[in-house]
Enzyme design. Structure first.
Site, mmCIF file in Angstrom:
data_model
loop_
_atom_site.group_PDB
_atom_site.id
_atom_site.type_symbol
_atom_site.label_atom_id
_atom_site.label_comp_id
_atom_site.label_asym_id
_atom_site.label_seq_id
_atom_site.Cartn_x
_atom_site.Cartn_y
_atom_site.Cartn_z
ATOM 1 N N LYS A 1 8.013 -28.936 5.178
ATOM 2 C CA LYS A 1 9.132 -29.772 6.744
ATOM 3 C C LYS A 1 9.433 -30.411 6.730
ATOM 4 C CE LYS A 1 7.243 -26.354 10.491
ATOM 5 N NZ LYS A 1 7.946 -25.543 10.706
ATOM 6 N N LYS B 1 1.214 -22.220 23.342
ATOM 7 C CA LYS B 1 2.067 -20.823 23.081
ATOM 8 C C LYS B 1 2.649 -20.621 24.249
ATOM 9 C CE LYS B 1 0.693 -18.619 18.780
ATOM 10 N NZ LYS B 1 1.398 -19.073 17.761
ATOM 11 N N GLU C 1 5.015 -23.956 21.708
ATOM 12 C CA GLU C 1 5.871 -23.746 21.372
ATOM 13 C C GLU C 1 6.357 -22.067 22.620
ATOM 14 O OE1 GLU C 1 4.238 -20.377 18.163
ATOM 15 O OE2 GLU C 1 3.385 -22.037 17.474
ATOM 16 N N ARG D 1 1.408 -1.578 0.042
ATOM 17 C CA ARG D 1 0.090 -0.385 0.108
ATOM 18 C C ARG D 1 0.928 1.048 0.168
ATOM 19 N NH1 ARG D 1 -3.411 -1.742 5.197
ATOM 20 N NH2 ARG D 1 -1.349 -2.332 5.195
ATOM 21 N N HIS E 1 -1.863 -27.260 10.604
ATOM 22 C CA HIS E 1 -1.431 -27.946 10.154
ATOM 23 C C HIS E 1 -1.137 -29.626 11.081
ATOM 24 C CE1 HIS E 1 0.399 -23.989 9.112
ATOM 25 N NE2 HIS E 1 0.221 -23.836 10.592
ATOM 26 N N LYS F 1 -2.763 -19.800 4.574
ATOM 27 C CA LYS F 1 -4.085 -19.655 5.528
ATOM 28 C C LYS F 1 -4.040 -18.797 6.467
ATOM 29 C CE LYS F 1 -3.416 -21.452 10.154
ATOM 30 N NZ LYS F 1 -2.706 -20.543 10.560
ATOM 31 N N ASP G 1 -6.089 -22.680 14.417
ATOM 32 C CA ASP G 1 -4.554 -21.799 13.922
ATOM 33 C C ASP G 1 -3.790 -23.057 14.231
ATOM 34 O OD1 ASP G 1 -2.646 -19.943 13.593
ATOM 35 O OD2 ASP G 1 -1.693 -20.339 15.388
ATOM 36 N N HIS H 1 2.654 -24.795 5.364
ATOM 37 C CA HIS H 1 4.270 -25.069 5.185
ATOM 38 C C HIS H 1 3.930 -26.273 5.948
ATOM 39 C CE1 HIS H 1 3.621 -22.532 9.364
ATOM 40 N NE2 HIS H 1 5.180 -23.322 9.634
HETATM 41 C C1 BG6 Z 1 1.053 -20.547 12.003
HETATM 42 C C2 BG6 Z 1 0.967 -19.765 13.290
HETATM 43 O O1 BG6 Z 1 0.493 -21.221 10.081
HETATM 44 O O2 BG6 Z 1 3.039 -21.719 12.766
HETATM 45 C C3 BG6 Z 1 1.609 -19.306 14.388
HETATM 46 O O3 BG6 Z 1 -0.538 -18.679 12.460
HETATM 47 C C4 BG6 Z 1 2.478 -20.297 14.845
HETATM 48 O O4 BG6 Z 1 0.564 -19.745 15.095
HETATM 49 C C5 BG6 Z 1 3.021 -21.443 13.103
HETATM 50 O O5 BG6 Z 1 3.503 -19.610 15.866
HETATM 51 C C6 BG6 Z 1 4.025 -22.433 13.757
HETATM 52 O O6 BG6 Z 1 4.739 -22.720 13.075
HETATM 53 P P1 BG6 Z 1 6.127 -22.858 13.070
HETATM 54 O O7 BG6 Z 1 7.117 -23.242 11.944
HETATM 55 O O8 BG6 Z 1 6.876 -22.052 13.556
HETATM 56 O O9 BG6 Z 1 6.409 -24.278 13.728
#
Ligand code: BG6
Length: 488
Positions: A181, A339, A215, A45, A239, A147, A234, A177
């Protein structure tokens, strides 16, 4: 073979693009994986010049470059970059974008990466479609969607209907993603490239399977998104259910995108639906309170900037599911994510049943441990197998021993998942991207829980930041001597 391509990154100045996409493009450059005619057009933007964007891109890449930034590589990477300012809600801006790309004389193969909020996907795809930017007469056109794909089954369906008007399924790359991995892919390789695993990989020998994603970070600056999402949406809907599908699916006919995705869909559809009455016994939610993570005092979720004062959004979610098929009948699968836990740790742990009879002398006096296979997904990348063997000495006494194959130690650097996925889009390989029916099946698993939780906004359990989550989640396990596994 990678082809010529113009990568158009919407939301290029946002967090995902700066922390993941630009460093991934840089590393592809470093590895010599980008064909000469690959160019990257950042859409933003702000009224920036190309030079200003290059400066921002450099700041983003520098801290992430493995082994430090290499000036020659950065120069080559930089030559591919351009910036285009536009308001993505303005239809006229798409005509100008079209003209800008044509004037640049860049490749007509175009990948549009929507690194945007999910509420913007439909609008941008509509404008791309209307302005003929998705027309494949000259070169292929692909759209990568980050996502979350929808907010629940209904909204995912609505979104899909809107996309269908302008986009063919073959042009749609729904990214997860985790599938990029290395260790997630290794789950498949370990299962299907080793014959000795297959006879054991079923209800006759496996007691239960756990998937843990912990995390050591809070939600950061993402309250706007996270407070309306929560850990179940999330991480688990996307994932971690993908990870479960790879651990539990049947061998695919081939590694082709459709064969692989057919098996994952079949598996996700076999997950027993959770009735309203079973939500409390099969799911658990909690929110972090204040505490200490990595020696640093951190605030409670409710005190994070942007979080509603009375929010009951979960920052920890756990789930127990059963897969109603021949292979897995009766085997519980446990998934948890949180988290602000003590460490970053993602593990897939397979716990085997005990042998039918224990007859070694010490088994009468001590608890015999089952066999485990543990996949360390991150930060350590390894496969760990625990077995029982004889202790050295004159008597036959037993001890636990382990076989460990470490692919990467904690702290060592490896390719980021986005590198492979960005390249797969150019190659047209959709095997590591999600098909709509997978997304739909995954929403079906979590919908009943999300509905039950939404209808009870009066209370949420808490866990101190820096702890391994709420004690209450251990009630999901079948027996009191079972619990979450955190170690390799
Ligand atoms: C993302 C989530 O898709 O994946 C995040 O939105 C999360 O909240 C992250 O922290 C975790 O990915 P990775 O690769 O760091 O394990």
């Amino acid at each position: 073979m990678p082809q010529a391509c113009t990568y158009v990154v919407f939301g290029a100045t946002g967090n995902l693009s700066l922390t993941k996409l630009m460093p991934a493009f840089y590393h592809l450059e470093e590895m010599g994986r980008l064909q000469e005619e690959v160019n990257i057009l950042a859409i933003g933007r702000r009224e920036w010049s190309r030079e200003e964007w290059v400066k921002v891109a450099r700041e983003a890449v520098s801290p992430k470059a493995r082994g430090g930034i290499n000036e020659t590589v950065f120069k080559r990477f930089c030559d591919r970059l351009d910036y285009f300012q536009m308001d993505i809600t303005d239809p006229a801006a798409y005509q100008a974008l079209q003209k800008h790309v044509e004037d640049s004389n860049w490749s007509c193969n175009m990948a549009f990466y929507l690194s945007l909020g999910p509420d913007q996907f439909a609008g941008v795809v509509k404008q791309l479609g209307k302005s003929a930017l998705l027309d494949e007469t000259r070169g292929w056109k692909r759209v990568v969607l980050e996502k979350p794909f929808g907010y629940d089954s209904d909204s995912a369906k609505q979104l899909q209907l809107q996309l269908n008007q302008y986009l063919k399924e073959e042009q749609t790359y729904r990214i997860d993603h985790y599938l990029g991995k290395g260790m997630v892919q290794n789950v498949m390789v370990f299962r299907f490239a080793n014959l000795m695993m297959e006879p054991l990989w079923n209800r006759n020998y496996i007691d239960h399977i756990q998937i843990t994603h912990a995390e050591d970070k809070p939600i950061g600056t993402r309250a706007g998104y996270y407070d309306t999402s929560g850990a179940m949406r999330d991480m688990i809907q996307s994932h971690l259910l993908q990870l479960l599908a790879l651990v539990a699916m049947e061998p695919p006919a081939s590694m082709d995108a459709e064969d692989l995705r057919d098996e994952k869909v079949k598996l996700l559809k076999s997950i027993r639906s959770i009735s309203k009455n079973n939500v409390n016994s099969q799911a658990y939610r909690a929110q972090y309170s204040e505490g200490t993570v990595n020696g640093k005092a951190v605030p409670a979720y409710l005190d994070e900037p942007g979080v509603a004062d009375d929010s009951v959004t979960e920052t920890y979610a756990a789930l127990k599911v059963y897969i109603d098929n021949w292979r897995w009948a009766g085997v519980p699968f446990y998934i948890q994510t949180g988290k602000n836990m003590p460490k970053n740790k993602t593990l897939v742990s397979i716990c085997f049943k005990h042998p039918p009879k224990q007859f070694f002398r010490d088994s009468q006096v001590k608890k015999m441990e089952p066999n485990w296979i543990v996949f360390g997904i991150q930060p350590e990348e390894s496969i760990w197998i625990e077995m029982t063997a004889k202790q050295p000495g004159l008597e036959i006494n037993t001890q636990q021993m382990s076989l460990n194959a470490t692919m990467k130690k904690e702290g060592e650097q490896s390719n980021d998942a986005y590198e492979e996925l960005l390249l797969d889009v150019i190659k047209g390989d959709r095997s590591l991207f999600l098909r709509y029916d997978e997304v739909k099946a995954a929403w079906k698993v979590v919908d009943p829980i999300l509905q039950a939780w939404a209808s009870d906004a009066s209370y949420i359990d808490t866990y101190p930041s820096g702890s391994w989550g709420p004690a209450g989640s251990s009630k999901l396990f079948d027996s009191a001597d079972q619990g979450w596994r955190y170690s390799l």
